[in-house]
Motif scaffolding. Structure first.
Motif, mmCIF file in Angstrom:
data_model
loop_
_atom_site.group_PDB
_atom_site.id
_atom_site.type_symbol
_atom_site.label_atom_id
_atom_site.label_comp_id
_atom_site.label_asym_id
_atom_site.label_seq_id
_atom_site.Cartn_x
_atom_site.Cartn_y
_atom_site.Cartn_z
ATOM 1 N N SER A 91 0.834 -1.211 0.000
ATOM 2 C CA SER A 91 0.000 0.000 0.000
ATOM 3 C C SER A 91 0.865 1.255 0.000
ATOM 4 N N GLN A 92 1.941 1.243 0.776
ATOM 5 C CA GLN A 92 2.838 2.399 0.846
ATOM 6 C C GLN A 92 3.579 2.609 -0.477
ATOM 7 N N ALA A 94 2.533 1.624 -3.432
ATOM 8 C CA ALA A 94 1.533 2.082 -4.403
ATOM 9 C C ALA A 94 1.230 3.560 -4.218
ATOM 10 N N ALA A 95 1.134 4.000 -2.966
ATOM 11 C CA ALA A 95 0.888 5.423 -2.705
ATOM 12 C C ALA A 95 2.043 6.272 -3.210
ATOM 13 N N GLY A 96 3.266 5.806 -2.989
ATOM 14 C CA GLY A 96 4.426 6.545 -3.490
ATOM 15 C C GLY A 96 4.430 6.641 -5.003
ATOM 16 N N ALA A 98 1.804 6.530 -6.879
ATOM 17 C CA ALA A 98 0.715 7.431 -7.250
ATOM 18 C C ALA A 98 1.159 8.886 -7.186
ATOM 19 N N VAL A 99 1.932 9.229 -6.168
ATOM 20 C CA VAL A 99 2.439 10.602 -6.043
ATOM 21 C C VAL A 99 3.342 10.942 -7.223
ATOM 22 N N VAL A 132 -5.311 7.648 -8.215
ATOM 23 C CA VAL A 132 -5.589 7.212 -6.840
ATOM 24 C C VAL A 132 -6.353 5.891 -6.858
ATOM 25 N N ALA A 135 -4.050 2.966 -7.918
ATOM 26 C CA ALA A 135 -3.136 2.560 -6.849
ATOM 27 C C ALA A 135 -3.833 1.620 -5.878
ATOM 28 N N ALA A 136 -5.076 1.929 -5.538
ATOM 29 C CA ALA A 136 -5.810 1.108 -4.570
ATOM 30 C C ALA A 136 -6.231 -0.233 -5.150
ATOM 31 N N THR A 139 -3.344 -2.745 -6.020
ATOM 32 C CA THR A 139 -2.784 -3.331 -4.796
ATOM 33 C C THR A 139 -3.666 -4.472 -4.316
#
Length: 428
Positions: A91-92, A94-96, A98-99, A132, A135-136, A139
């Protein structure tokens, strides 16, 4: 008996995933058809551009998160470990990602808004929203595929399709003709899918099992390598018609006919993505156990099936490829069947490469996969511009590049398999 049970499990998983994939694919085509009838040409062009950019962002980049998470979960479950650390780390990462992707879109915003989205900044916002959601949902797909929970994996596909189709249908029924509304109707699908399927993770992380930490930096590097490989795959899969059109400015009919033939030849590839999700769990379990025999059997069966289906496709393309392009896409001129057969051979090579990439992911050799695609792309682009008839040059490129990628991946798979002399250690 165990082997028969495993085969039944895989076939049932493939069937379930196939249903979800068909719904997602059908929703995309229906969305474009409805938007085409509801919007003026300029509005439809802008919305279709959103469709293509979202396709690059999702399948092109975030599928790397899915593959990496899939491998980690598969290996941990084979070792009897919990997957909580994978959930957090994936999750982390994927968030990175996404940024990074959102920042890149914003940097390109002047060009995208002016030349791609018909001056609409709202459509750019819609694409950022899609990042966003991607990414979710990717994952979650990696986690579900690794745990072999293919019902939930398929649910993410079906929910994404419905999340796109229903709002779009509502807009058509309401008589709406705003490109921005259609753009947002399309991009909310991934986020909707993540929201309605995240419940499937509850109680399934193995909190009562030993859970070694994940090397988050290592996972991030792997995602970067796989994202690069996916991007190069998209380039090889889609660039040829663009180059042919640019080289045949005075012969638009031939360029259009080649594009129609190319789309037909690539159709199996569009439906092939989830195959990696089905393969990676079994391959990862074999790699984690150091079972070279199982790894070899699974790879051989998958390549054999692709070879049979691809061979039939090549024959069909040779006989009726040009007719199909003229019948279904209204291609303005015929193109010899040999070109259709060669393009299908290139598609066969790309499907084989995707299988071998799944094996390399299981062997923790993603760098080899990326290197293979980099070499293939380095050959592919110059061949497109050879001083030959453009259609011939493009067809040669479509055969040669995947063949080189497959050859390099085979070397990597053999090298990685030879090292499986003991149970593999988990990352970190």
């Amino acid at each position: 008996m165990d082997r028969l049970a495993r085969m039944r499990t895989r076939l049932s998983g493939a069937a379930v995933v196939g249903v979800g994939m068909l719904l997602l694919g059908a929703a995309a085509y229906v969305f474009l058809a409805l938007a085409g009838h509801a919007l003026d040409p300029q509005g439809f062009t802008a919305v279709s551009s959103v469709y293509f950019v979202v396709a690059i962002v999702g399948p092109g980049l975030f599928v790397a998160v899915e593959q990496a998470a899939n491998r980690e979960v598969s290996a941990r479950q084979a070792a009897g470990h919990g997957i909580g650390p994978v959930v957090r780390s994936a999750s982390q990462v994927a968030a990175g990602l996404a940024v990074v992707v959102a920042a890149a879109l914003l940097l390109l915003s002047p060009v995208l808004v002016d030349r791609v989205f018909a001056g609409s900044w709202a459509l750019l916002v819609a694409v950022v929203v899609s990042v966003v959601g991607a990414a979710a949902v990717y994952t979650l797909r990696g986690l579900y595929a690794g745990a072999r929970r293919f019902g939930w994996y398929s649910a993410t596909l079906g929910a994404e399709g419905l999340g796109r189709l229903l709002p779009c249908a509502a807009l058509v029924l309401a008589g709406a003709a705003e490109p921005v509304l259609f753009g947002f109707a399309f991009v909310v699908g991934a986020g909707f899918a993540a929201l309605v399927t995240v419940a499937g993770m509850r109680g399934h992380t193995g909190a009562d099992l030993p859970s070694p930490p994940v090397d988050r930096r290592g996972l991030g590097r792997e995602v970067g390598l796989l994202a690069t490989a996916s991007g190069l795959t998209l380039l090889v899969a889609n660039l040829a018609p663009v180059v042919v059109a640019s080289r045949l400015v005075t012969d638009a009919a031939t360029a259009a006919a080649f594009a129609s033939l190319f789309v037909l030849a690539r159709t199996p590839l569009f439906l092939f993505g989830p195959v990696q999700a089905l393969l990676i769990p079994g391959l990862s379990a074999a790699a984690a156990a150091g079972d070279r025999g199982s790894l070899r059997r699974q790879t051989g069966i998958a390549l054999g099936l692709v070879g049979v289906v691809g061979g039939l496709g090549i024959l069909a393309a040779w006989i009726g490829g040009s007719w199909a392009a003229q019948t279904f896409f209204d291609a303005p001129v015929p193109i010899a069947g040999g070109y259709a057969a060669a393009l299908c051979a290139g598609t066969l090579g790309m499907m084989a490469a995707q299988i071998l990439q799944a094996v390399l992911v299981a062997l923790r050799a993603s760098r080899t996969a990326t290197l293979a695609w980099a070499v293939g792309t380095a050959l592919y682009v110059p061949i497109l511009f050879l001083p030959l008839p453009p259609v011939l040059a493009a067809t040669i490129a479509q055969v040669v590049a995947p063949a080189v990628v497959v050859a390099l991946m085979l070397v990597g798979v053999r090298s990685g398999a030879r090292k499986l002399t003991a149970p593999a250690l988990l990352a970190g």
